[in-house]
Design an enzyme around this catalytic site. Structure first.
Site, PDB file in Angstrom:
ATOM      1  N   GLU A 173       0.775  -1.225   0.000  1.00  0.00           N
ATOM      2  CA  GLU A 173       0.000   0.000   0.000  1.00  0.00           C
ATOM      3  C   GLU A 173       0.812   1.284   0.000  1.00  0.00           C
ATOM      4  OE1 GLU A 173      -3.591   0.332   0.034  1.00  0.00           O
ATOM      5  OE2 GLU A 173      -3.210  -1.670  -0.765  1.00  0.00           O
ATOM      6  N   SER A 223     -49.811 -26.942  40.246  1.00  0.00           N
ATOM      7  CA  SER A 223     -49.399 -27.631  41.469  1.00  0.00           C
ATOM      8  C   SER A 223     -47.912 -27.583  41.739  1.00  0.00           C
ATOM      9  CB  SER A 223     -49.851 -29.092  41.409  1.00  0.00           C
ATOM     10  OG  SER A 223     -51.259 -29.167  41.462  1.00  0.00           O
TER      11      SER A 223
END
Length: 940
Positions: A232, A541
């Protein structure tokens, strides 16, 4: 230097680009560097240029320089008035040599490039004294007309091409522009936050918009740095952030009608990224150049390169070099050179090569080897060649990069194929485990980590989820699993399963639905803003375990007697027992049923009257101590947070005595927590999902704990071990009664329950919710099954009745019980759980003065010493004599033992040694009868 992510120092100075990156002394109040400028900014010495003010005709004057307008050079004036960069350039005749052209600026240098000495000017031909006082036209005496025309054309063209640069450079050097280009510390990069299982490696979910992991620049593999610089910006370690040749080339191309281009340095690329500017204009490029120059003064080359590597996109959904290394090679750039799985020079070149164009466009296929190997190979060769040429540039010390790098000659074959449909930033969100994200967020807030910090990413969160247990939970509870008891049933059936380690409160498995987006049936549901929108169902229950604990803690014994015939208080009706009344009850007498039997057989009346004696709020209080956090409102669909309600407020809510047998909604998560407290001998640990929170150390790159975070176990005694022992003892019998005992004799406690269906379309006896809760000393689990579908007209979810395969009403011991057993059997095996015993039964808590509301039957008369009709009577003292003459019932004395009730009615008969009894012997000597269903629970 400032650390990455910190605010820029207030003492930072704006500086004119120079040949070095040295900082201006702090006492230089002008804020400018007085060193000579690079060649691109220089001009011959001479007079003084006034910046920002007026100048006499013929003097070089740089006035205000807004960007974006027209640059006008007046003929014969030698003045640049209002220099507007970015518009049309109108160039007049070259100015005559004039006094005051060039020289030192009053505030800063005027970076206006001089005309060629060949055309006359200070120090040029025709200016023998070098003062710039010669008259214009000297150069013309030695040039013919054609040369003049060519020369003038070249000058005009070149001036037009570089005018933007020259004026831009002047602006950069000037107070107006340079000082007005703000340089702020770039914001920290958004990263991925990973939620890991308790093994610290299995990814449960990923959060964040970008697949990125920030790594410290000093720890990045030097070969990667070398490769990126080679690909780059070969001159990265030599320039000061600005590539003047690149800018000139871009300006020329832009001016002559070519594509709009940008400069090429890594610093400028990062400056563009940091400013979040996507467009390419003259204004933007000038600002990027200024910011790049300021960055070079603020950060070292390695810092800039590190920031660039952590921000740049590499394709494959990978932002930053660490994510890229994993996407392309499954490696980390933090692994030192020479170690196993370290990035090689060839692999580094592959990563660097894709930066130029990582994704395909309409005109180019990009440089990903999977998509465009020919161009990828060419770009790779270019990069490798530059790597060999650069060898060891400044900033890459020999200690980190072996001398004499041998450039690779073959493109690496180690790159991995990539599936574009594979998740990168939302991994796991299509899995059941993703539902824990909301809990993780809430716990992180409590630890001081805001949503904004979490969204910024970069964290690694180790959760409590055991991947082995989670897998078994999904197999058992997910109807899509072929092994699940729900498999093959209608898609309208929904389920929930939560498992907790009783010893510490860690949630080890969580299933509330198939993915993150669907409704969570296991816990509370919230909007994105955090508002509660629903969750939980009536536990039936199964809630009796908390009523039982409250009663035992108040001194009631398991042998207290309760009357099943009493109606509700205040003129209320009959207490429902799911059709099990009268002679079908396994009680000592019509008005006498023990708390023990009532719990085993799940009779509602006992728990109704316990709630009446204790008060509904006392039952809820005990449930809260055990682990219930949310409970349904008695009048609406709202849920109340029990952490914020006092006993007085609870009483004001008006909960009915039906709380004793589970009328009000709770969540499966809370229920699992409550069962865990029972299994842990009455010691409560808050259910939680986060074990630890880590972030990368900025120096080493390793994950380290975030200060002030992580689980903080805070055990609390909810009730005494004696109470826990009594509850464990009766709950141990229930799995066997319902035919769902765990494999290999593993000890377990349990409780089943249902709640009746009251919606449209149901019939008498239908249920709407079915539960099974319980567990071992190592795993406490709750299971819920329900059913719903969307109403096409109202778009609202409607509840439906639940049935077992075959059409009978579903109860807790059937499908939920099967899911519960399947999970506990497989999960216990998967995690290698021991088979630990529960506490031995205890009655130490019993207060003899605490009585039930039942009528204790009179003791049976002693058997006669000798019965001539039955010579065996009284011989086997363990068996009472048969009474064929007893009251209202009909006993037969042949071992059936099924009298119709009442004193003296048929007993179990005599059982001779070695002779099996004839019939179903009841549990009570008065002939109470046997079971009426294969699953005996399920009072409402």
């Amino acid at each position: 230097m400032n650390s990455y992510g910190d605010q820029q120092s207030a003492r930072a100075r704006a500086r004119v680009p120079g040949p070095s990156a040295a900082s201006t002394p702090d006492d230089d109040q002008s804020g400018y560097d007085e060193r000579p400028s690079p060649d691109a900014y220089r001009r011959p010495a001479g007079g003084r240029a006034s910046v920002g003010g007026s100048a006499p005709r013929g003097a070089a004057s740089v006035g205000a320089a807004p960007v974006g307008g027209r640059a006008s050079v007046g003929a014969g004036t030698g003045s640049v008035g209002s220099a507007r960069v970015g518009g049309r350039a109108s160039v007049g005749a070259p100015p005559a040599a004039a006094p005051g052209y060039g020289g030192r600026a009053a505030v800063a240098r005027a970076a206006v490039r001089p005309v060629s000495p060949g055309a006359g000017g200070p120090g040029g031909p025709g200016d023998p004294d070098g003062a710039g006082n010669d008259k214009r036209g000297s150069a013309g005496k030695i040039l013919n007309k054609a040369s003049k025309r060519r020369r003038r054309t070249n000058i005009l063209t070149a001036a037009a091409a570089v005018l933007v640069i020259l004026l831009g450079a002047g602006v950069v050097g000037g107070t107006y522009f340079f000082d007005n280009v703000d340089f702020k510390e770039p914001t920290a990069e958004a990263q991925t936050t990973q939620l890991l299982a308790s093994d610290n490696k299995t990814v449960l979910s990923s959060l964040g918009q970008f697949n990125r992991s920030i790594v410290p620049d000093g720890s990045i593999n030097p070969l990667v740095k070398l490769a990126v610089v080679s690909a780059e910006d070969k001159g990265f370690y030599k320039h000061n952030g600005i590539d003047m040749k690149g800018i000139a080339r871009a300006a020329w191309n832009n001016f002559t009608g070519g594509d709009t281009q940008g400069a090429s340095t890594i610093t400028q690329q990062y400056a563009k990224y940091a400013t979040k500017r996507k467009e390419i204009t003259y204004n933007v490029k000038l600002r990027e150049a200024v910011i790049a120059r300021k960055m070079e003064d603020e950060y070292s080359k390695d810092e800039i390169l590190g920031r660039y590597l952590n921000s740049v996109y590499f394709g494959r959904g990978a932002y930053g070099v660490e994510a890229a290394a994993k996407a392309y090679f499954g490696k980390s750039v933090l692994t030192p050179i020479g170690q196993k799985n370290a990035i090689t020079a060839g692999e580094a070149a592959v990563l660097a090569a894709v930066i130029k164009q990582p994704e395909p466009t309409a005109t180019h296929k990009g440089y990903d080897p999977q998509k465009n190997m020919p161009d990828a190979l060419d770009r790779w060769k270019y990069t490798v060649g530059n790597m060999a040429e650069l060898a060891l540039p400044a900033g890459l010390p020999a200690a980190k990069v072996p001398a004499g790098i041998n450039p690779p000659t073959e493109y690496p074959k180690t790159w991995k194929k990539w599936d574009p449909d594979k998740c990168t930033t939302t991994c796991g969100n299509n899995k059941p485990s993703a539902k824990i994200v909301k809990y993780v967020k809430r716990e992180l807030r409590d630890m001081g980590i805001s949503d904004a910090e979490l969204n910024q990413g970069g964290l690694q969160i180790r959760t409590t989820i055991d991947p082995r247990a989670q897998e078994q939970a999904e197999k058992a509870a997910n109807s899509q699993s072929k092994k699940s008891p729900l498999n093959g049933m209608s898609s309208t059936y929904k389920s929930a399963l939560v498992a907790i380690d009783p010893d510490n409160g860690r949630v080890i498995a969580y299933y509330g639905g198939p993915d993150a987006a669907s409704w969570d049936y296991a816990g509370p549901n919230y909007t994105d803003a955090g508002d509660f929108v629903g969750g939980g169902r009536p536990p039936g229950s199964t809630f009796k375990i908390y009523t039982l604990i409250a009663a035992l803690a108040d001194g009631y014994g398991m042998d207290t007697i309760w009357d099943p015939t009493l109606k509700k208080v205040d003129g209320g009706g009959k207490i429902s027992n799911s059709g099990r009344e009268g002679g079908s009850l396994k009680c000592k007498a019509p008005k006498a049923c023990t708390l023990q039997v009532s719990t085993e057989q799940s009779y509602n009346f006992t728990f109704y009257w316990l709630a009446d004696k204790l008060g509904p709020e006392k039952v809820i209080e005990m449930a809260h101590k055990a682990g219930i956090q949310l409970i349904g409102d008695p009048e609406t669909t709202a849920r109340w947070n029990l952490n914020t309600l006092t006993e007085k407020q609870l009483k004001e809510k008006g909960y009915g005595r039906e709380v004793g047998f589970g009328q009000y909604a709770i969540t499966a998560l809370d229920h699992a927590s409550g069962v865990a407290t029972i299994a842990n001998d009455g010691v409560y640990h808050k259910a939680h999902f986060v074990r630890s929170v880590s972030q990368r150390d900025p120096k080493t790159g390793k994950f380290v704990a975030v200060k002030g975070t992580g689980e903080k176990l805070d055990p609390k005694k909810a009730f005494s071990p004696d109470v826990a022992a009594a509850v464990q003892n009766v709950m141990e019998k229930i799995p066997g009664i319902n035919g769902i005992s765990l494999a290999n004799g593993r000890k377990a406690i349990g409780k089943t329950g249902t709640w009746e269906f009251t919606g449209k379309g149901g019939k008498a006896g239908d249920n709407g919710d079915a539960w099974m809760v319980g567990g071992t000393k190592e795993i406490a689990a709750s299971v819920w099954v329900g059913r719903e579908k969307e109403n096409k007209k109202t778009k609202q979810m409607e509840l439906l009745p639940i049935y077992k395969p075959g059409g009978k009403p579903m109860n807790g011991g059937s499908i939920p019980g099967e899911i519960w057993k399947m999970f506990l059997d497989s999960a216990s095996k998967a995690i290698g759980a021991e088979n630990k015993a529960f506490l031995p039964n205890s009655t130490a808590f019993v207060d003899p003065s605490k009585k039930g509301n039942g009528v204790e039957p009179p003791p049976p008369p002693p058997p006669p010493a000798n019965d001539p009709q039955n010579p065996l009577c009284g011989i086997f003292q363990q068996q009472p004599c048969n009474d064929n003459n007893g009251g209202a019932g009909n006993g037969n004395g042949n071992g059936n033992g099924n009298g119709n009730g009442g004193p003296g009615n048929g007993g179990p008969g005599i059982t001779l040694p070695g002779v099996p009894p004839n019939g179903d012997t009841g549990t009570n000597p008065d002939g109470g009868g046997g079971q009426t269903d294969e699953n005996t629970d399920d009072g409402n």
